[in-house]
Write a protein that holds these residues in place. Structure first.
Motif, PDB file in Angstrom:
ATOM      1  N   ASP A  36      23.644  31.842  -1.237  1.00  0.00           N
ATOM      2  CA  ASP A  36      23.116  32.918  -2.073  1.00  0.00           C
ATOM      3  C   ASP A  36      24.204  33.551  -2.935  1.00  0.00           C
ATOM      4  O   ASP A  36      23.937  33.986  -4.064  1.00  0.00           O
ATOM      5  N   ASP A  66      24.659  31.268  -5.792  1.00  0.00           N
ATOM      6  CA  ASP A  66      23.479  31.370  -6.641  1.00  0.00           C
ATOM      7  C   ASP A  66      23.469  32.684  -7.414  1.00  0.00           C
ATOM      8  O   ASP A  66      23.075  32.737  -8.585  1.00  0.00           O
ATOM      9  N   ALA A  67      23.903  33.768  -6.764  1.00  0.00           N
ATOM     10  CA  ALA A  67      23.954  35.063  -7.436  1.00  0.00           C
ATOM     11  C   ALA A  67      24.943  35.034  -8.589  1.00  0.00           C
ATOM     12  O   ALA A  67      24.685  35.584  -9.666  1.00  0.00           O
ATOM     13  N   HIS A 100      22.878  37.529 -10.790  1.00  0.00           N
ATOM     14  CA  HIS A 100      22.141  38.476  -9.961  1.00  0.00           C
ATOM     15  C   HIS A 100      23.104  39.147  -8.992  1.00  0.00           C
ATOM     16  O   HIS A 100      24.295  38.850  -8.952  1.00  0.00           O
ATOM     17  N   LYS A 101      22.572  40.045  -8.180  1.00  0.00           N
ATOM     18  CA  LYS A 101      23.363  40.701  -7.142  1.00  0.00           C
ATOM     19  C   LYS A 101      22.754  40.393  -5.782  1.00  0.00           C
ATOM     20  O   LYS A 101      21.556  40.150  -5.671  1.00  0.00           O
ATOM     21  N   LEU A 102      23.605  40.405  -4.778  1.00  0.00           N
ATOM     22  CA  LEU A 102      23.191  40.052  -3.417  1.00  0.00           C
ATOM     23  C   LEU A 102      23.564  41.191  -2.478  1.00  0.00           C
ATOM     24  O   LEU A 102      24.723  41.601  -2.423  1.00  0.00           O
ATOM     25  N   GLY A 149      12.905  36.109  -1.558  1.00  0.00           N
ATOM     26  CA  GLY A 149      14.293  36.423  -1.851  1.00  0.00           C
ATOM     27  C   GLY A 149      14.994  37.189  -0.754  1.00  0.00           C
ATOM     28  O   GLY A 149      16.157  37.575  -0.924  1.00  0.00           O
ATOM     29  N   GLU A 150      14.306  37.422   0.386  1.00  0.00           N
ATOM     30  CA  GLU A 150      14.898  38.168   1.497  1.00  0.00           C
ATOM     31  C   GLU A 150      15.043  37.261   2.714  1.00  0.00           C
ATOM     32  O   GLU A 150      14.234  36.355   2.927  1.00  0.00           O
ATOM     33  N   GLN A 158      19.368  40.018   0.656  1.00  0.00           N
ATOM     34  CA  GLN A 158      18.338  40.215  -0.368  1.00  0.00           C
ATOM     35  C   GLN A 158      18.947  39.936  -1.738  1.00  0.00           C
ATOM     36  O   GLN A 158      19.920  40.563  -2.138  1.00  0.00           O
ATOM     37  N   MET A 159      18.342  38.975  -2.469  1.00  0.00           N
ATOM     38  CA  MET A 159      18.763  38.664  -3.823  1.00  0.00           C
ATOM     39  C   MET A 159      17.923  39.479  -4.791  1.00  0.00           C
ATOM     40  O   MET A 159      16.691  39.521  -4.677  1.00  0.00           O
ATOM     41  N   SER A 160      18.595  40.142  -5.747  1.00  0.00           N
ATOM     42  CA  SER A 160      17.855  40.970  -6.687  1.00  0.00           C
ATOM     43  C   SER A 160      18.728  41.264  -7.891  1.00  0.00           C
ATOM     44  O   SER A 160      19.957  41.187  -7.822  1.00  0.00           O
ATOM     45  N   ARG A 193      32.977  37.115  -1.068  1.00  0.00           N
ATOM     46  CA  ARG A 193      31.710  36.837  -0.384  1.00  0.00           C
ATOM     47  C   ARG A 193      31.751  37.251   1.079  1.00  0.00           C
ATOM     48  O   ARG A 193      30.811  37.878   1.589  1.00  0.00           O
TER      49      ARG A 193
END
Length: 693
Positions: free
Chosen positions: A272, A275-276, A281-283, A323-324, A338-340, A387
């Motif tokens: 993730d 991917d973020a 995106h933010k994780l 996404g969670e 959670q990816m958002s 990370r």
């Protein structure tokens, strides 16, 4: 074909289009490799940086010469072989250095890396044009060179900046477009202001690479390099997809709750995070801890606790959204991801959904149990670009909230990390405090209450930090006990106190506190015996103070150590009586030489009836067991009068003397002696005499 005239070059439109396409595709692949390098570490990172540099450098090299070939007039032309190869080397090396700098996390790293790449691209174009020989002469325009510099440096810095600080998932596509646009416009600005004049007398050397042959070689080499790079990207993408599938297979490794375990969580976090970064995106990472779960196991048993964890996991799983991700770390601790693109708002909402599942009571047989969960979260890369650090931040936030109140949702703040870092630094410093001679002993006098005469002193450890000054014992003693630095510190305190007492600087008995960590060592009695022999202090003048909780951790071994000390002639006092277990069985099992009444009761005398009743009970207990009682924290004459009338044998407190260093002790002893000699000391209304520190 283009034509050469006495003036600027005319472009061959098709070759210009080919040059731009090659640059765009090559830099797009290079930027994808660069993004993977940013998301990895170690040797893998350098591998991706190399692939990004080779792909991007080859694309820039190809587009440079294809653009030059687009300017090929009807004159004979060719390229110097060494210079042509040098252009490729410059392209790859400048991209490698630029990407390496741009992938770092310090301020302006992307812009600096982009400038390095821009300088490399400029060098490629100048050397490439220098390597190009035509049957004529070429004149450079200074304005074209200035525009070329500005475009090259500015656009290359913008390109690497967008690749390194993406705002949207399309920024890396934009970075490739900017880099391709830079090459095209820079080359156009350079050549459109350049004047070529045909000259039939100039003969193109035969050793040069013919223009048409170089064109075919460039296209073939670039297709090979970019095809290899693109294949690598596809293979990596496939590998990551397979890793995601493998994570899915590991999703039910916790046999009890059915949730993923810590191993699956780590893999998901790695995937993730990459991917973020790829999607800009933010994780958010979450640490979820059930409050007071140990009490459930103690009261209802571990089987009931396991059933409760299954129900908790089921409820939390039921509120998960796309996404969670949720995993169980161990015991009653759970982890979440959670990816958002809207953190921390979405992270707060996720935490509130998790907390809400605990609002409804859990049923254990016929008993309804209400639980709460402390939740901490941190956002990657907002809080940290590392990370692995994001989960540590979340746990730090959870523990910080738990210390304030159960059931809190706490977001990580940098101030927490500063506080934790300060504590870690203090913990490191306390381990070296004894070796650096930063420790001090302060002595507080003890008196006989029936006449106020000095009968001894208690040694109290103090730490004078070289930067922070005096550190409170309440702050550094727990740190020293946690790291076991208290063992050498305790030995230093014992040795110093015994030496000072043996040299006649301390009257009467010297009392020294023993830490529970010291008490855990089997050789404690032997260590104290060696210190007495070394300092020459009589064992009858040494008193060690222990709390009842120290003994209760391993009562049989603790009492055995105390009996060994007692056999040497050393006195043993029970410290802080009334605040811990206060077990009569412990007093019966071992005949202590003294009971120290905790100051929390003494401070409320004589006005507090409950405190007075407790003190009378302790004093009566001491008389019945034949154990004298020493009261701590005496600050007023009224407290002294009450304790003396009730039969308390000894006392210490600010009424008689504050704790002071060895150099100040003679003055304090003299002041306390004068106080004892004053006939008014036993009369009502006496004013307290406090020795100045």
């Amino acid at each position: 074909m283009s034509q050469a005239v006495n003036g600027s070059f005319a472009y061959h439109q098709m070759l210009v289009l080919v040059a731009g396409s090659v640059c765009l595709f090559g830099t797009w692949v290079g930027m994808r490799h660069f993004a993977r390098a940013r998301a990895t570490t170690g040797a893998t990172r350098y591998g991706w940086l190399f692939m990004a540099s080779v792909g991007t450098g080859a694309a820039l090299w190809a587009s440079t010469f294809i653009s030059i070939l687009a300017l090929d007039p009807l004159l004979n032309s060719g390229f110097e072989p060494v210079a042509t190869g040098a252009v490729l080397v410059i392209g790859i090396v400048s991209c490698l250095i630029g990407f390496e700098i741009g992938s770092r996390h310090f301020t302006l790293a992307p812009e600096i890396g982009g400038f390095v790449m821009g300088i490399g691209v400029l060098a490629m174009h100048f050397l490439g044009l220098k390597a190009w020989h035509i049957a004529g002469t070429v004149q450079w325009n200074v304005y074209g060179i200035v525009v070329t510099f500005v475009l090259g440096l500015g656009l290359s810095a913008l390109s690497v900046s967008r690749a390194n600080r993406p705002v949207t998932r399309y920024c890396r596509h934009g970075a490739a477009i900017v880099l391709a646009f830079m090459v095209c416009t820079m080359h156009y600005a350079l050549t459109v202001t350049t004047i070529a004049t045909p000259d039939a007398s100039i003969i193109v050397p035969s050793y040069l690479i013919p223009a048409d042959m170089l064109g075919f070689a460039v296209v073939g080499a670039v297709l090979l390099v970019m095809g290899s790079g693109f294949s690598t990207y596809l293979i990596d993408l496939r590998t990551r997809t397979e890793s995601a599938d493998r994570i899915h297979q590991l999703s039910f490794n916790d046999t009890m709750t059915g949730l993923p375990n810590r191993i699956a969580f780590n893999e998901r976090l790695s995937f993730d995070a990459a991917d973020a970064h790829e999607k800009a995106h933010k994780l958010a990472a979450f640490s979820i801890d059930i409050d007071g779960f140990k009490d459930i196991n103690d009261v209802f048993g571990h089987s009931a606790g396991d059933l409760l964890l299954i129900e908790v996991a089921s409820r939390m799983r039921g509120v998960l959204q796309p996404g969670e991700f949720l995993a169980r770390q161990s015991g009653d601790e759970f982890l979440g991801l959670q990816m958002s693109g809207n953190h921390p708002h979405d992270a707060q909402a996720f935490a509130e959904r998790i907390a809400a599942v605990f609002a409804r009571p859990f049923q254990l047989g016929e008993q309804a149990v209400t639980l709460t969960a402390s939740i901490g979260f941190s956002v990657f890369p907002t809080d940290t670009p590392e990370r692995d650090q994001v989960l540590s931040n979340a746990k730090l936030a959870m523990h910080r909230g738990k210390t304030r109140q159960r059931g809190l949702i706490c977001k990580y703040l940098r101030e927490m990390d500063d506080g934790a870092r300060a504590q870690r630094a203090l913990s490191r410093d306390v381990q070296m405090a004894a070796g650096r001679n930063e420790l001090e002993l302060h002595y507080q006098l003890q008196t006989t209450l029936d006449n106020g005469r000095i009968c001894g002193a208690e040694a109290l450890m103090r730490w004078r930090h070289p930067k922070r000054g005096m550190i409170s014992p309440a702050e550094f003693i727990p740190l020293a006990e946690e790291s076991e630095a208290i063992i050498p510190m305790g030995e230093w305190a014992l040795r110093t106190a015994c030496r000072d007492a043996a040299e006649g600087r301390i009257p009467g008995t010297i009392a020294v506190n023993l830490s529970p960590v010291q008490f855990s060592r089997d050789d404690l009695a032997e260590t104290i015996h060696a210190i007495l022999l070394e300092t020459g202090l009589s064992p009858k003048r040494l008193e060690v103070e222990v709390t009842e909780s120290t003994i209760m951790s391993d009562q049989a071994r603790g009492l055995h150590i105390l009996r060994k000390l007692k056999a040497m002639g050393i006195s043993v006092a029970m410290d802080d009586f009334g605040t811990g277990y206060s077990s009569l069985a412990t007093l019966h099992a071992f005949p202590f030489d003294k009971i120290k009444l905790d100051q929390s009761f003494v401070k409320r005398l004589p006005s507090d009836a409950a405190a007075a009743a407790i003190v009378r009970t302790v004093l009566a207990l001491g008389r019945s067991l034949g154990i004298p009682v020493l009261a701590e924290g005496i600050e007023t004459a009224a407290q002294w009068d009450f304790l003396a009338r009730e039969g308390c044998a000894k006392g210490q407190g600010y009424l008689f003397a504050k704790p002071v260093g060895l150099t100040q002790l003679p003055a304090v002893i003299e002041a306390a002696s004068r106080f004892a000699d004053d006939e008014a000391w036993s009369m009502p209304g006496i004013e307290p005499v406090i020795a100045a520190a």
